[in-house]
Design a protein around this motif. Sequence first.
Motif, PDB file in Angstrom:
ATOM      1  N   LEU A 108       0.830  -1.210   0.000  1.00  0.00           N
ATOM      2  CA  LEU A 108       0.000   0.000   0.000  1.00  0.00           C
ATOM      3  C   LEU A 108       0.865   1.261   0.000  1.00  0.00           C
ATOM      4  CD1 LEU A 108      -2.768  -1.119   2.502  1.00  0.00           C
ATOM      5  CD2 LEU A 108      -3.002  -0.843   0.026  1.00  0.00           C
ATOM      6  N   LEU A 109       1.888   1.294   0.830  1.00  0.00           N
ATOM      7  CA  LEU A 109       2.773   2.463   0.877  1.00  0.00           C
ATOM      8  C   LEU A 109       3.481   2.662  -0.460  1.00  0.00           C
ATOM      9  CD1 LEU A 109       4.229   1.971   4.471  1.00  0.00           C
ATOM     10  CD2 LEU A 109       2.545   3.703   3.734  1.00  0.00           C
ATOM     11  N   LYS A 110       3.915   1.577  -1.076  1.00  0.00           N
ATOM     12  CA  LYS A 110       4.569   1.636  -2.389  1.00  0.00           C
ATOM     13  C   LYS A 110       3.627   2.224  -3.441  1.00  0.00           C
ATOM     14  CE  LYS A 110       6.822  -1.529  -5.642  1.00  0.00           C
ATOM     15  NZ  LYS A 110       7.218  -2.938  -5.830  1.00  0.00           N
ATOM     16  N   CYS A 111       2.326   1.974  -3.287  1.00  0.00           N
ATOM     17  CA  CYS A 111       1.326   2.445  -4.249  1.00  0.00           C
ATOM     18  C   CYS A 111       0.764   3.820  -3.887  1.00  0.00           C
ATOM     19  CB  CYS A 111       0.201   1.421  -4.376  1.00  0.00           C
ATOM     20  SG  CYS A 111       0.740  -0.113  -5.173  1.00  0.00           S
ATOM     21  N   THR A 136      -1.235   6.335   2.382  1.00  0.00           N
ATOM     22  CA  THR A 136      -0.611   6.812   3.609  1.00  0.00           C
ATOM     23  C   THR A 136      -1.264   6.098   4.789  1.00  0.00           C
ATOM     24  OG1 THR A 136      -2.151   8.669   3.727  1.00  0.00           O
ATOM     25  CG2 THR A 136      -0.024   9.086   2.696  1.00  0.00           C
ATOM     26  N   GLN A 137      -0.428   5.814   5.786  1.00  0.00           N
ATOM     27  CA  GLN A 137      -0.966   5.174   6.985  1.00  0.00           C
ATOM     28  C   GLN A 137      -1.794   6.191   7.740  1.00  0.00           C
ATOM     29  OE1 GLN A 137       1.697   4.103  10.288  1.00  0.00           O
ATOM     30  NE2 GLN A 137       0.969   2.002   9.965  1.00  0.00           N
ATOM     31  N   ASP A 138      -2.992   5.779   8.133  1.00  0.00           N
ATOM     32  CA  ASP A 138      -3.916   6.665   8.831  1.00  0.00           C
ATOM     33  C   ASP A 138      -4.117   6.148  10.252  1.00  0.00           C
ATOM     34  OD1 ASP A 138      -5.731   8.962   8.683  1.00  0.00           O
ATOM     35  OD2 ASP A 138      -7.372   7.512   8.684  1.00  0.00           O
ATOM     36  N   GLU A 139      -5.319   6.113  10.696  1.00  0.00           N
ATOM     37  CA  GLU A 139      -5.614   5.812  12.094  1.00  0.00           C
ATOM     38  C   GLU A 139      -5.324   4.368  12.485  1.00  0.00           C
ATOM     39  OE1 GLU A 139     -10.409   4.945  11.564  1.00  0.00           O
ATOM     40  OE2 GLU A 139      -9.747   6.831  12.429  1.00  0.00           O
ATOM     41  N   TYR A 140      -4.963   4.214  13.746  1.00  0.00           N
ATOM     42  CA  TYR A 140      -4.777   2.910  14.365  1.00  0.00           C
ATOM     43  C   TYR A 140      -6.154   2.345  14.681  1.00  0.00           C
ATOM     44  CZ  TYR A 140      -2.958  -0.623  17.582  1.00  0.00           C
ATOM     45  OH  TYR A 140      -2.646  -1.806  18.187  1.00  0.00           O
ATOM     46  N   VAL A 141      -6.361   1.057  14.421  1.00  0.00           N
ATOM     47  CA  VAL A 141      -7.662   0.441  14.649  1.00  0.00           C
ATOM     48  C   VAL A 141      -7.489  -0.737  15.606  1.00  0.00           C
ATOM     49  CG1 VAL A 141      -9.668  -0.659  13.573  1.00  0.00           C
ATOM     50  CG2 VAL A 141      -8.384   1.076  12.306  1.00  0.00           C
ATOM     51  N   GLY A 165      -4.551  -3.041  13.869  1.00  0.00           N
ATOM     52  CA  GLY A 165      -3.914  -2.660  12.619  1.00  0.00           C
ATOM     53  C   GLY A 165      -4.115  -1.195  12.327  1.00  0.00           C
ATOM     54  N   HIS A 166      -4.032  -0.852  11.057  1.00  0.00           N
ATOM     55  CA  HIS A 166      -4.170   0.534  10.620  1.00  0.00           C
ATOM     56  C   HIS A 166      -5.084   0.629   9.406  1.00  0.00           C
ATOM     57  CE1 HIS A 166      -0.468   1.206  12.957  1.00  0.00           C
ATOM     58  NE2 HIS A 166      -0.957   2.421  13.083  1.00  0.00           N
ATOM     59  N   ARG A 167      -5.674   1.783   9.274  1.00  0.00           N
ATOM     60  CA  ARG A 167      -6.364   2.155   8.047  1.00  0.00           C
ATOM     61  C   ARG A 167      -5.352   2.909   7.200  1.00  0.00           C
ATOM     62  NH1 ARG A 167     -11.374   6.330   7.402  1.00  0.00           N
ATOM     63  NH2 ARG A 167      -9.822   7.729   8.294  1.00  0.00           N
ATOM     64  N   TYR A 168      -5.396   2.682   5.910  1.00  0.00           N
ATOM     65  CA  TYR A 168      -4.549   3.369   4.935  1.00  0.00           C
ATOM     66  C   TYR A 168      -5.458   4.106   3.961  1.00  0.00           C
ATOM     67  CZ  TYR A 168      -0.640   0.648   6.675  1.00  0.00           C
ATOM     68  OH  TYR A 168       0.334   0.108   7.484  1.00  0.00           O
ATOM     69  N   LEU A 169      -5.025   5.279   3.534  1.00  0.00           N
ATOM     70  CA  LEU A 169      -5.827   6.098   2.626  1.00  0.00           C
ATOM     71  C   LEU A 169      -5.042   6.449   1.366  1.00  0.00           C
ATOM     72  CD1 LEU A 169      -7.389   8.616   5.183  1.00  0.00           C
ATOM     73  CD2 LEU A 169      -8.490   6.611   4.151  1.00  0.00           C
ATOM     74  N   TYR A 170      -5.782   6.555   0.276  1.00  0.00           N
ATOM     75  CA  TYR A 170      -5.210   6.999  -0.999  1.00  0.00           C
ATOM     76  C   TYR A 170      -6.155   8.011  -1.615  1.00  0.00           C
ATOM     77  CZ  TYR A 170      -3.153   7.047  -5.629  1.00  0.00           C
ATOM     78  OH  TYR A 170      -2.566   7.449  -6.810  1.00  0.00           O
ATOM     79  N   ASP A 171      -5.661   9.227  -1.842  1.00  0.00           N
ATOM     80  CA  ASP A 171      -6.464  10.314  -2.407  1.00  0.00           C
ATOM     81  C   ASP A 171      -6.353  10.259  -3.929  1.00  0.00           C
ATOM     82  OD1 ASP A 171      -7.717  12.660  -3.163  1.00  0.00           O
ATOM     83  OD2 ASP A 171      -6.596  13.931  -1.770  1.00  0.00           O
ATOM     84  N   LEU A 172      -7.421   9.819  -4.574  1.00  0.00           N
ATOM     85  CA  LEU A 172      -7.428   9.705  -6.035  1.00  0.00           C
ATOM     86  C   LEU A 172      -7.510  11.064  -6.727  1.00  0.00           C
ATOM     87  CD1 LEU A 172      -9.867   6.732  -6.057  1.00  0.00           C
ATOM     88  CD2 LEU A 172      -7.630   6.653  -7.154  1.00  0.00           C
ATOM     89  N   ALA A 173      -7.935  12.069  -5.998  1.00  0.00           N
ATOM     90  CA  ALA A 173      -8.098  13.400  -6.581  1.00  0.00           C
ATOM     91  C   ALA A 173      -6.784  14.187  -6.599  1.00  0.00           C
ATOM     92  CB  ALA A 173      -9.162  14.187  -5.806  1.00  0.00           C
ATOM     93  N   ALA A 174      -5.803  13.717  -5.847  1.00  0.00           N
ATOM     94  CA  ALA A 174      -4.530  14.471  -5.735  1.00  0.00           C
ATOM     95  C   ALA A 174      -3.722  14.390  -7.000  1.00  0.00           C
ATOM     96  CB  ALA A 174      -3.718  13.941  -4.564  1.00  0.00           C
TER      97      ALA A 174
END
Length: 173
Positions: free
Chosen positions: A140-143, A146-151, A164-173
């Motif tokens: 995910l980081l390679k793609c 970004t690491q977001d909140e701890y779950v 674990g963690h939630r990861y986010l990817y902003d497609l609009a950026a």
Amino acid sequence: MNTVTIRTLRHDDACALLDFELQNRAWFARHITARPADVYSSEGIVRHIEECLAAYRQGTMHPSLLLDAGGAVVGRANLKDIDRSKASSEIGYRIAEHCAGGGLATLAVRHMQQLAREEWQLQMLEAYVTAHNPASARVLLKCGFTQDEYVNQLALVSGEMRDGHRYLYDLAA
């Protein structure tokens, strides 16, 4: 890496998908939440495919398979819980044990990012990874995620609740 095709799941994938799920059942159970036991039968996999395709027709999921040159399933990748009002979706993927580390997870994630942007016009993707699955987090980081909140208690894996963690990817950026 051999030639791999990624395409949308179809009804006629039942036999190949059941083979994939059975061959990799123990491998997946060590890393992610196990599928219900009834999926691991001919009738169960047909039901599972129908549920996935019904969600696809409703616009809440995009189920995909990764196929090797011989047509064998070597992975799955999905956009799930597609929310058109929020322009977001969760991404999930699983790669056959014998293909792990060969770049297929990265290929799958990048394909789903493109699909989310171009076909579904989404703005945000999220993914969830347990702390015991660092390889998936690296993909995910390679793609660009970004690491977001701890779950806390993210998933039941091998009979144990894992954080674990939630990861986010902003497609609009």
